[in-house]
Design a protein around this motif. Structure first.
Motif, PDB file in Angstrom:
ATOM      1  N   VAL A 209       0.835  -1.270   0.213  1.00  0.00           N
ATOM      2  CA  VAL A 209      -0.024  -0.069   0.055  1.00  0.00           C
ATOM      3  C   VAL A 209       0.831   1.083   0.034  1.00  0.00           C
ATOM      4  O   VAL A 209       0.392   2.343  -0.833  1.00  0.00           O
ATOM      5  CB  VAL A 209      -0.994  -0.009   1.207  1.00  0.00           C
ATOM      6  N   GLU A 210       1.904   1.158   0.676  1.00  0.00           N
ATOM      7  CA  GLU A 210       2.884   2.359   0.728  1.00  0.00           C
ATOM      8  C   GLU A 210       3.778   2.269  -0.467  1.00  0.00           C
ATOM      9  O   GLU A 210       4.752   3.192  -0.646  1.00  0.00           O
ATOM     10  CB  GLU A 210       3.794   2.242   1.853  1.00  0.00           C
ATOM     11  N   GLY A 211       3.677   1.217  -1.443  1.00  0.00           N
ATOM     12  CA  GLY A 211       4.352   1.371  -2.792  1.00  0.00           C
ATOM     13  C   GLY A 211       5.787   0.910  -2.944  1.00  0.00           C
ATOM     14  O   GLY A 211       6.570   0.907  -3.806  1.00  0.00           O
ATOM     15  N   THR A 212       6.003  -0.218  -1.833  1.00  0.00           N
ATOM     16  CA  THR A 212       7.160  -1.101  -2.078  1.00  0.00           C
ATOM     17  C   THR A 212       6.814  -2.198  -2.273  1.00  0.00           C
ATOM     18  O   THR A 212       5.916  -2.744  -1.605  1.00  0.00           O
ATOM     19  CB  THR A 212       8.184  -0.911  -0.778  1.00  0.00           C
ATOM     20  N   ASP A 213       7.574  -3.052  -3.071  1.00  0.00           N
ATOM     21  CA  ASP A 213       7.116  -4.576  -3.225  1.00  0.00           C
ATOM     22  C   ASP A 213       7.623  -5.282  -2.126  1.00  0.00           C
ATOM     23  O   ASP A 213       8.678  -5.056  -1.430  1.00  0.00           O
ATOM     24  CB  ASP A 213       7.995  -5.187  -4.417  1.00  0.00           C
ATOM     25  N   CYS A 214       6.924  -6.338  -1.876  1.00  0.00           N
ATOM     26  CA  CYS A 214       7.153  -7.274  -0.636  1.00  0.00           C
ATOM     27  C   CYS A 214       7.258  -8.646  -1.149  1.00  0.00           C
ATOM     28  O   CYS A 214       6.243  -8.975  -1.815  1.00  0.00           O
ATOM     29  CB  CYS A 214       6.272  -7.193   0.496  1.00  0.00           C
TER      30      CYS A 214
END
Ligand code: NI
Ligand code: MN
Length: 225
Positions: A209-214
């Protein structure tokens, strides 16, 4: 290179040249690791700190593989006192090994050996191999200097704890990813014991949601980086 996750904070990096680097190998006493220590090889063993769930099976692996330990000075001296080879480093210092560069960072935690000896400061580690930077935070709470670590190193893969109780939980780990700005976040140090139960998919959803891949790695899974 390849990155293999055994569970907890235990990873193995295998370089293109076939050099094997273990980080915090906790396998035989780890109820979630599908791999046993006798099945794992290491040219180098990087330890973030001395707790039993991080030193783990280091010594039995080093007995078999003649591995070189890389850790902060006090823990390196402890390894040497047990008859092992070690390269002494400390927080803020980096060194170029044959496989790449290792630099230790701060971590807010403790560090005591299983036989109750002081082992210096706990650490995180930035490992630079084949043009990529991997930041294994070690066991730590959230700290603002993660912004500086991300700014100075451009992190590709951030391996960080989400299990709470001893380390960051999910909420703080999401903030840690925001501070560090890695390309990919990989959760660790969860579900090994009841006290650190956490849902990695909840972490993944909140990070993305914050824009970083996980990437939630399965226990035992190996991926190419
Ligand atoms: Ni610990
Ligand atoms: Mn731990």
């Amino acid at each position: 290179m390849k990155l293999r996750y055994f569970s907890h904070s235990s990873f193995q990096i295998t370089t293109e040249k076939g050099i094997k680097i273990l980080i915090d190998p906790f396998l035989d006493g780890n109820p979630t690791s599908p791999v046993k220590a006798a099945e794992v090889d290491a040219d180098y063993i990087i330890l973030t700190h001395a707790h039993g769930d991080h030193i783990g099976d280091s010594f039995s692996i080093a007995d078999r593989c003649d591995s070189l330990f890389i850790c902060v000075n006090e823990l390196a001296e402890y390894c040497k006192s047990k008859g092992y080879k070690a390269h002494n480093m400390h927080i803020g210092g980096g060194y170029n090994f044959e496989f790449g560069r290792v630099k230790f960072t701060i971590a807010h935690h403790g560090s005591q050996t299983p036989d109750n000896l002081y082992a210096g400061e706990p650490a995180g580690v930035v490992i630079s191999i084949e043009g990529k930077n991997i930041y294994h935070t070690g066991d730590t709470g959230l700290f603002l200097d993660m912004k500086l670590i991300g700014e100075m190193n451009k992190i590709d893969y951030m391996l960080l704890p989400i299990g709470d109780n001893f380390t960051m939980g999910i909420t703080d780990a999401v903030k840690a990813v925001e501070f560090t700005s890695p390309k990919v976040a990989i959760p660790m140090h969860y579900n090994t014991f009841p006290v650190i139960e956490a849902d990695p998919n909840e972490f993944k959803q909140k990070v993305e949601v914050e824009g970083t891949d996980c990437k939630v790695m399965d226990f035992g899974q190996e991926i190419s980086l």
